[in-house]
Design a protein around this motif. Structure first.
Motif, PDB file in Angstrom:
ATOM      1  N   HIS A  16      26.826  -3.026  46.264  1.00 52.13           N
ATOM      2  CA  HIS A  16      27.772  -3.538  47.258  1.00 52.13           C
ATOM      3  C   HIS A  16      27.607  -5.051  47.485  1.00 52.13           C
ATOM      4  CE1 HIS A  16      30.207  -3.295  50.964  1.00 52.13           C
ATOM      5  NE2 HIS A  16      29.307  -4.101  51.508  1.00 52.13           N
ATOM      6  N   HIS A  25      30.149  -8.394  47.183  1.00 50.68           N
ATOM      7  CA  HIS A  25      30.437  -9.511  48.113  1.00 50.68           C
ATOM      8  C   HIS A  25      30.348 -10.848  47.378  1.00 50.68           C
ATOM      9  CE1 HIS A  25      31.233  -7.611  51.879  1.00 50.68           C
ATOM     10  NE2 HIS A  25      30.073  -6.991  51.963  1.00 50.68           N
ATOM     11  N   SER A  31      26.681 -10.294  55.962  1.00 50.96           N
ATOM     12  CA  SER A  31      27.463  -9.107  56.304  1.00 50.96           C
ATOM     13  C   SER A  31      26.875  -8.437  57.534  1.00 50.96           C
ATOM     14  CB  SER A  31      27.500  -8.151  55.103  1.00 50.96           C
ATOM     15  OG  SER A  31      26.270  -7.484  54.992  1.00 50.96           O
ATOM     16  N   ASP A  70      34.548  -5.642  53.839  1.00 45.23           N
ATOM     17  CA  ASP A  70      34.437  -4.648  52.767  1.00 45.23           C
ATOM     18  C   ASP A  70      35.800  -4.246  52.188  1.00 45.23           C
ATOM     19  OD1 ASP A  70      31.775  -4.767  53.215  1.00 45.23           O
ATOM     20  OD2 ASP A  70      31.605  -2.809  54.196  1.00 45.23           O
ATOM     21  N   MET A 116      36.490  -6.263  45.541  1.00 43.00           N
ATOM     22  CA  MET A 116      35.227  -6.957  45.212  1.00 43.00           C
ATOM     23  C   MET A 116      34.344  -6.070  44.327  1.00 43.00           C
ATOM     24  SD  MET A 116      33.261  -6.788  48.881  1.00 43.00           S
ATOM     25  CE  MET A 116      32.089  -5.449  49.224  1.00 43.00           C
TER      26      MET A 116
HETATM   27 ZN    ZN Z   1      29.828  -5.378  53.095  1.00 46.40          ZN
END
Ligand code: ZN
Ligand code: KG4
Length: 354
Positions: free
Chosen positions: A114, A118, A145, A320, A324
């Motif tokens: 994840h 980003h 984040s 989110d 991405m």
């Molecule tokens: Zn995130």
């Protein structure tokens, strides 16, 4: 002619996102179902509630993505999915959905970090002729984040060296907690950003944790200071014995500004210093807090003053989303990476080591 597509799925926290990404960078579809309204009454994410919402919405989100993309399975090279870090139950929904799709349609599966998503949001383009510059290596990446905050060096694609990380809370977590203290509701980040825009005094100074020359960060002291400063402001406003009464809007605005300025100051100063130290040729920033207007403006100004290109995705690609994950997944796929159908959720998956 349509290029090759990656189908990307993100469900690590409280947004169900599915995107179709063309040639590794262009957004053909990017649908996000947000759970913000669902978690507002509890003032935070209840993991089981989040997982059930992903389960409820993931198939309709995919349907919407197909509709937007006007594409077919023949166009798809691989299915990319976030496998960590994040909430286990939330991750499992996306991973299981991705596995089923990959298996049924006989497509390769690519597990994506994840946090790498980003970072790679900086390479996304909205249109084929979008002339936004690509980040240039070596670069410094600032990821801010709700769960993570770190500064990393990238000398090439998909390789990271951790320069600094938060020793306690993530920046977004601090925004959310202080937003709650100021009575701004959930999520606090965007609410603090909006409140701060109305500030007029700009003289409320919150402490900065510089931690010497280190690129590490700390926000827990700031959060404690915020609690004390808010308590004092309530006493000054005659609200010490009225826990249900809210502070006047102008005081909330000034306090929001002071808190935000402290976070922005430390993040910007350390990122610029890191960029100068490694001889960076560009800076990228991502993660939900990168949607913050004050942070974007300050970092852009300081980077420009040093002739350093700053690449920050538009705000909707900082929080989110599936696009991405598609950008990072396409890069991993091109590098030959494949995950097995035994891919498991990794709630504490790291991105970079020192
Ligand atoms: Zn995130
Ligand atoms: O990256 P993200 O969408 O989810 C995680 O991976 O955690 O980041 C969410 C965080 C939340 O803490 C939220 O309050 C913060 O990003 N955030 C903001 C803004 N928009 C979202 N913080 C400050 N200003 C904003 N405009």
């Amino acid at each position: 002619m349509r290029g090759r597509l990656i189908l990307a799925i993100e469900s690590s926290c409280d947004e169900t996102g599915i995107a179709l990404i063309e040639n590794g960078r262009r957004i053909v579809a990017n649908v996000v179902a947000s759970q913000v309204a669902l978690h507002a009454p509890t003032g935070g994410i209840v993991p089981e509630v989040a997982a059930r919402a992903h389960l409820r919405w993931i198939a309709p989100v995919l349907d919407d993505a197909w509709t937007d993309a006007d594409a077919a399975w023949d166009d798809i090279d691989a299915v990319a999915v976030t496998y960590g870090p994040g909430l286990a139950g939330s991750l499992l929904v996306g991973i299981n959905f991705a596995k089923a799709l990959a298996w049924v349609h006989d497509k390769p599966l690519v597990g994506v970090n994840h946090l790498e998503g980003h970072v790679y949001a900086a390479w996304l383009h909205d249109t084929a002729d979008d002339d936004r510059p690509d980040p240039v290596f070596p670069l410094v990446a600032l990821v801010v984040s709700g769960g993570h905050t770190f500064i990393a060096e990238m000398r090439d694609h998909l390789t990271y060296r951790l320069l600094g990380t938060t020793l306690d809370d993530a920046a977004g977590e601090a925004f959310d907690k202080v937003g709650r203290l100021l009575g701004l509701g959930y999520p606090g980040g965007p609410a603090i950003g909006r409140a701060a825009e109305a500030a007029t005094r700009h003289d409320r100074v919150f402490p900065r944790a510089w931690l010497g020359d280190s690129y590490d960060l700390s926000f827990s002291g700031l959060k404690t200071a915020a609690r004390r400063i808010v308590t004092e402001a309530r006493a000054d406003a005659g609200l010490a014995d009225e826990p249900d009464a809210s502070l006047p809007d102008d005081v909330v605005a000034d306090l929001a500004w002071g808190f935000q300025d402290a976070v922005v100051d430390v993040l910007t100063t350390k990122t610029i210093r890191a960029a100068e130290a490694i001889g960076a040729r560009s800076i990228v920033m991502g993660g939900g807090v990168a949607a913050n207007g004050a942070l974007r403006a300050r970092l852009a100004g300081e980077a420009e003053a040093r002739g350093l290109p700053l690449i920050v995705p538009r705000p909707a690609l900082c929080t989110d989303n599936g696009a991405m994950i598609g950008a990072a997944g396409a890069r991993r796929f091109a590098a030959g990476e494949r995950s097995g159908l035994d891919l498991d959720a990794r709630p504490s998956l790291p991105l970079a080591a020192r």
